[in-house]
Design a protein around this motif. Structure first.
Motif, PDB file in Angstrom:
ATOM      1  N   SER A  45       0.827  -1.207   0.000  1.00  0.00           N
ATOM      2  CA  SER A  45       0.000   0.000   0.000  1.00  0.00           C
ATOM      3  C   SER A  45       0.864   1.261   0.000  1.00  0.00           C
ATOM      4  O   SER A  45       1.979   1.284   0.527  1.00  0.00           O
ATOM      5  CB  SER A  45      -0.908   0.012   1.233  1.00  0.00           C
ATOM      6  N   ALA A  46       0.338   2.318  -0.598  1.00  0.00           N
ATOM      7  CA  ALA A  46       1.027   3.600  -0.596  1.00  0.00           C
ATOM      8  C   ALA A  46       0.911   4.246   0.785  1.00  0.00           C
ATOM      9  O   ALA A  46       0.013   3.917   1.570  1.00  0.00           O
ATOM     10  CB  ALA A  46       0.416   4.513  -1.655  1.00  0.00           C
ATOM     11  N   TRP A  47       1.822   5.159   1.079  1.00  0.00           N
ATOM     12  CA  TRP A  47       1.760   5.888   2.339  1.00  0.00           C
ATOM     13  C   TRP A  47       0.478   6.724   2.370  1.00  0.00           C
ATOM     14  O   TRP A  47       0.083   7.292   1.355  1.00  0.00           O
ATOM     15  CB  TRP A  47       2.983   6.788   2.484  1.00  0.00           C
ATOM     16  N   PRO A  48      -0.207   6.787   3.524  1.00  0.00           N
ATOM     17  CA  PRO A  48      -1.489   7.507   3.590  1.00  0.00           C
ATOM     18  C   PRO A  48      -1.351   8.979   3.199  1.00  0.00           C
ATOM     19  O   PRO A  48      -0.331   9.625   3.470  1.00  0.00           O
ATOM     20  CB  PRO A  48      -1.883   7.380   5.068  1.00  0.00           C
ATOM     21  N   ALA A  49      -2.388   9.494   2.556  1.00  0.00           N
ATOM     22  CA  ALA A  49      -2.448  10.916   2.248  1.00  0.00           C
ATOM     23  C   ALA A  49      -2.585  11.705   3.542  1.00  0.00           C
ATOM     24  O   ALA A  49      -2.936  11.157   4.594  1.00  0.00           O
ATOM     25  CB  ALA A  49      -3.629  11.199   1.319  1.00  0.00           C
ATOM     26  N   ARG A  50      -2.327  13.001   3.478  1.00  0.00           N
ATOM     27  CA  ARG A  50      -2.315  13.817   4.686  1.00  0.00           C
ATOM     28  C   ARG A  50      -3.632  13.776   5.471  1.00  0.00           C
ATOM     29  O   ARG A  50      -3.616  13.634   6.696  1.00  0.00           O
ATOM     30  CB  ARG A  50      -1.963  15.266   4.327  1.00  0.00           C
ATOM     31  N   PRO A  51      -4.809  13.899   4.817  1.00  0.00           N
ATOM     32  CA  PRO A  51      -6.064  13.839   5.594  1.00  0.00           C
ATOM     33  C   PRO A  51      -6.229  12.515   6.347  1.00  0.00           C
ATOM     34  O   PRO A  51      -6.670  12.503   7.500  1.00  0.00           O
ATOM     35  CB  PRO A  51      -7.147  14.016   4.520  1.00  0.00           C
ATOM     36  N   ALA A  52      -5.881  11.405   5.689  1.00  0.00           N
ATOM     37  CA  ALA A  52      -5.993  10.097   6.345  1.00  0.00           C
ATOM     38  C   ALA A  52      -4.998   9.983   7.489  1.00  0.00           C
ATOM     39  O   ALA A  52      -5.321   9.477   8.570  1.00  0.00           O
ATOM     40  CB  ALA A  52      -5.768   8.978   5.324  1.00  0.00           C
ATOM     41  N   MET A  53      -3.768  10.457   7.261  1.00  0.00           N
ATOM     42  CA  MET A  53      -2.746  10.362   8.299  1.00  0.00           C
ATOM     43  C   MET A  53      -3.129  11.184   9.526  1.00  0.00           C
ATOM     44  O   MET A  53      -2.896  10.766  10.670  1.00  0.00           O
ATOM     45  CB  MET A  53      -1.401  10.852   7.740  1.00  0.00           C
ATOM     46  N   LYS A  54      -3.732  12.339   9.281  1.00  0.00           N
ATOM     47  CA  LYS A  54      -4.180  13.167  10.397  1.00  0.00           C
ATOM     48  C   LYS A  54      -5.205  12.419  11.252  1.00  0.00           C
ATOM     49  O   LYS A  54      -5.153  12.449  12.491  1.00  0.00           O
ATOM     50  CB  LYS A  54      -4.780  14.466   9.867  1.00  0.00           C
ATOM     51  N   LEU A  55      -6.126  11.722  10.587  1.00  0.00           N
ATOM     52  CA  LEU A  55      -7.123  10.943  11.317  1.00  0.00           C
ATOM     53  C   LEU A  55      -6.477   9.766  12.040  1.00  0.00           C
ATOM     54  O   LEU A  55      -6.866   9.425  13.167  1.00  0.00           O
ATOM     55  CB  LEU A  55      -8.205  10.445  10.358  1.00  0.00           C
ATOM     56  N   HIS A  56      -5.508   9.111  11.408  1.00  0.00           N
ATOM     57  CA  HIS A  56      -4.810   7.992  12.056  1.00  0.00           C
ATOM     58  C   HIS A  56      -4.160   8.456  13.364  1.00  0.00           C
ATOM     59  O   HIS A  56      -4.247   7.772  14.387  1.00  0.00           O
ATOM     60  CB  HIS A  56      -3.725   7.429  11.135  1.00  0.00           C
ATOM     61  N   ILE A  57      -3.510   9.601  13.309  1.00  0.00           N
ATOM     62  CA  ILE A  57      -2.831  10.114  14.501  1.00  0.00           C
ATOM     63  C   ILE A  57      -3.846  10.499  15.572  1.00  0.00           C
ATOM     64  O   ILE A  57      -3.693  10.158  16.750  1.00  0.00           O
ATOM     65  CB  ILE A  57      -1.947  11.325  14.129  1.00  0.00           C
ATOM     66  N   GLU A  58      -4.894  11.197  15.148  1.00  0.00           N
ATOM     67  CA  GLU A  58      -5.911  11.638  16.117  1.00  0.00           C
ATOM     68  C   GLU A  58      -6.564  10.454  16.801  1.00  0.00           C
ATOM     69  O   GLU A  58      -6.678  10.413  18.033  1.00  0.00           O
ATOM     70  CB  GLU A  58      -6.972  12.484  15.415  1.00  0.00           C
ATOM     71  N   ARG A  59      -6.973   9.462  16.014  1.00  0.00           N
ATOM     72  CA  ARG A  59      -7.646   8.312  16.613  1.00  0.00           C
ATOM     73  C   ARG A  59      -6.682   7.493  17.460  1.00  0.00           C
ATOM     74  O   ARG A  59      -7.060   6.956  18.500  1.00  0.00           O
ATOM     75  CB  ARG A  59      -8.275   7.435  15.533  1.00  0.00           C
ATOM     76  N   GLY A  60      -5.420   7.384  17.025  1.00  0.00           N
ATOM     77  CA  GLY A  60      -4.445   6.627  17.794  1.00  0.00           C
ATOM     78  C   GLY A  60      -4.207   7.226  19.175  1.00  0.00           C
ATOM     79  O   GLY A  60      -4.143   6.512  20.174  1.00  0.00           O
ATOM     80  N   VAL A  61      -4.098   8.556  19.229  1.00  0.00           N
ATOM     81  CA  VAL A  61      -3.885   9.226  20.516  1.00  0.00           C
ATOM     82  C   VAL A  61      -5.112   9.060  21.416  1.00  0.00           C
ATOM     83  O   VAL A  61      -4.996   8.767  22.619  1.00  0.00           O
ATOM     84  CB  VAL A  61      -3.562  10.719  20.293  1.00  0.00           C
ATOM     85  N   VAL A  62      -6.300   9.263  20.832  1.00  0.00           N
ATOM     86  CA  VAL A  62      -7.538   9.080  21.604  1.00  0.00           C
ATOM     87  C   VAL A  62      -7.634   7.638  22.118  1.00  0.00           C
ATOM     88  O   VAL A  62      -8.008   7.396  23.270  1.00  0.00           O
ATOM     89  CB  VAL A  62      -8.774   9.435  20.748  1.00  0.00           C
ATOM     90  N   SER A  63      -7.268   6.685  21.283  1.00  0.00           N
ATOM     91  CA  SER A  63      -7.326   5.271  21.666  1.00  0.00           C
ATOM     92  C   SER A  63      -6.353   4.951  22.798  1.00  0.00           C
ATOM     93  O   SER A  63      -6.652   4.128  23.665  1.00  0.00           O
ATOM     94  CB  SER A  63      -7.020   4.378  20.463  1.00  0.00           C
ATOM     95  N   ALA A  64      -5.181   5.590  22.774  1.00  0.00           N
ATOM     96  CA  ALA A  64      -4.202   5.353  23.837  1.00  0.00           C
ATOM     97  C   ALA A  64      -4.752   5.823  25.181  1.00  0.00           C
ATOM     98  O   ALA A  64      -4.661   5.108  26.192  1.00  0.00           O
ATOM     99  CB  ALA A  64      -2.892   6.063  23.508  1.00  0.00           C
ATOM    100  N   VAL A  65      -5.326   7.022  25.203  1.00  0.00           N
ATOM    101  CA  VAL A  65      -5.921   7.548  26.441  1.00  0.00           C
ATOM    102  C   VAL A  65      -7.091   6.678  26.874  1.00  0.00           C
ATOM    103  O   VAL A  65      -7.230   6.314  28.052  1.00  0.00           O
ATOM    104  CB  VAL A  65      -6.372   9.011  26.240  1.00  0.00           C
ATOM    105  N   MET A  66      -7.944   6.336  25.911  1.00  0.00           N
ATOM    106  CA  MET A  66      -9.127   5.529  26.184  1.00  0.00           C
ATOM    107  C   MET A  66      -8.762   4.176  26.781  1.00  0.00           C
ATOM    108  O   MET A  66      -9.331   3.749  27.792  1.00  0.00           O
ATOM    109  CB  MET A  66      -9.908   5.327  24.886  1.00  0.00           C
ATOM    110  N   SER A  67      -7.787   3.490  26.175  1.00  0.00           N
ATOM    111  CA  SER A  67      -7.429   2.154  26.644  1.00  0.00           C
ATOM    112  C   SER A  67      -6.766   2.202  28.011  1.00  0.00           C
ATOM    113  O   SER A  67      -6.996   1.318  28.849  1.00  0.00           O
ATOM    114  CB  SER A  67      -6.511   1.465  25.630  1.00  0.00           C
ATOM    115  N   MET A  68      -5.949   3.231  28.262  1.00  0.00           N
ATOM    116  CA  MET A  68      -5.307   3.356  29.572  1.00  0.00           C
ATOM    117  C   MET A  68      -6.352   3.523  30.669  1.00  0.00           C
ATOM    118  O   MET A  68      -6.297   2.872  31.716  1.00  0.00           O
ATOM    119  CB  MET A  68      -4.349   4.551  29.564  1.00  0.00           C
ATOM    120  N   LEU A  69      -7.326   4.397  30.428  1.00  0.00           N
ATOM    121  CA  LEU A  69      -8.392   4.614  31.411  1.00  0.00           C
ATOM    122  C   LEU A  69      -9.228   3.354  31.610  1.00  0.00           C
ATOM    123  O   LEU A  69      -9.526   2.960  32.748  1.00  0.00           O
ATOM    124  CB  LEU A  69      -9.296   5.762  30.945  1.00  0.00           C
TER     125      LEU A  69
END
Length: 294
Positions: free
Chosen positions: A60-84
């Motif tokens: 697969s090609a590297w994600p476009a900027r809009p997709a990458m932004k969502l990947h980062i946002e959801r990943g950070v939210v998921s890290a906080v969510m899973s820790m709690l």
């Protein structure tokens, strides 16, 4: 290409929740043995390996900027969510923790209307309230039990995690419109791992080798669940799939009883029946339902 029936998407999402709930039980055992942070840290590293193989195999090609932004946002939210969530899960029964998270789909349905401009369907709304009624029945049956400080703090952490998860559901739907399930799964694993790795010098400890198999199992279950949910959310609206989350209670009750000897009372069974009924109503084809919000 023939359009996927929404009932199939609903069923696949149910499978994803079943895998996720099973992972919850595996992680709870690990958290009790090696702590919340180290469990999630090493599971996330294992998740990169498990999810990275399928993504790399597709070249697969590297994600476009809009997709990458969502990947980062959801990943950070998921890290906080899973820790709690897993910090709280170690201090409360699985069924009770899962019941507390049922606030998330209700919040997510409102957010889907506000943020994704989706239209609320009659079946999704009725199903959610019926399932939430099941949660109230369960909690009423547990009201007589006195909660100690640890259990109370655990419940608060789970509720905060549920708020994060409601937003996560919306991000999942937006993410699924820009990337396939392989990409979503790999980059969530990567971002979550990086998020936890930032504090490794202060908190990380190498777990005993005996826990390695369960860490790998947890990573496989999490990866499978993310892939199934990503596939489903790419084919059906978030407001329609949100009530699928209620099925987690059934799995949580089962694994809590079998693994941790957490017994389920009559009120819990009655509530579970309402949850199943609510999800069945919500699973009806949305194109046959009258829209409540134009």
């Amino acid at each position: 290409m023939k359009q996927t029936p929404v009932a199939v998407a609903f069923a696949v999402a149910c499978l994803g929740i079943a895998a996720f709930s099973t992972m919850d039980a595996v992680v709870k055992g690990l958290v009790l043995a090696i702590g919340t942070y180290n469990t999630l840290l090493w599971r996330s590293f294992a998740g990169i390996v498990v999810s990275g193989g399928p993504w790399l195999a597709r070249r697969s090609a590297w994600p476009a900027r809009p997709a990458m932004k969502l990947h980062i946002e959801r990943g950070v939210v998921s890290a906080v969510m899973s820790m709690l969530f897993f910090w709280g899960l170690a201090r409360t029964p699985i069924a009770q923790a899962v019941a507390l998270t049922f606030i998330a789909p209700l919040i997510a349905q409102g957010l889907a209307v506000l943020l994704l401009k989706e239209r609320m369907k009659k079946g999704a709304l009725i199903g959610s309230f019926l399932a939430f009624g099941g949660v109230l029945v369960i909690l009423s049956g547990q009201a007589a039990a006195k909660m100690g400080p640890e259990a109370f703090h655990g419940a608060i952490a789970v509720l905060l995690s549920a708020i994060c998860y409601a937003y996560n559901i919306i991000l999942m739907r937006r993410q699924a419109q820009l990337a396939d399930a392989y990409e979503v799964t790999f980059f969530q694993s990567l971002v979550v791992a990086i998020s936890f790795a930032l504090v490794m010098p202060w908190f990380a400890e190498l777990p005993p080798l005996e826990h390695a198999p369960m860490i790998i199992v947890a990573a496989i279950l999490a990866t499978f669940s993310l892939a199934m949910l990503g596939w489903a959310y790419a084919r059906a609206e978030a407001s329609y799939l949100a009530p699928v989350e209620f099925t987690a209670f059934i799995w949580g009750s089962l694994w809590g009883f079998l693994i941790f000897d957490e017994h389920v009372g009559l009120a819990t069974l009655a509530g579970a029946a309402l949850i199943v009924a609510g999800c069945w109503i919500a699973a009806r084809a949305p194109d046959l339902e009258r829209e409540l919000i134009p």
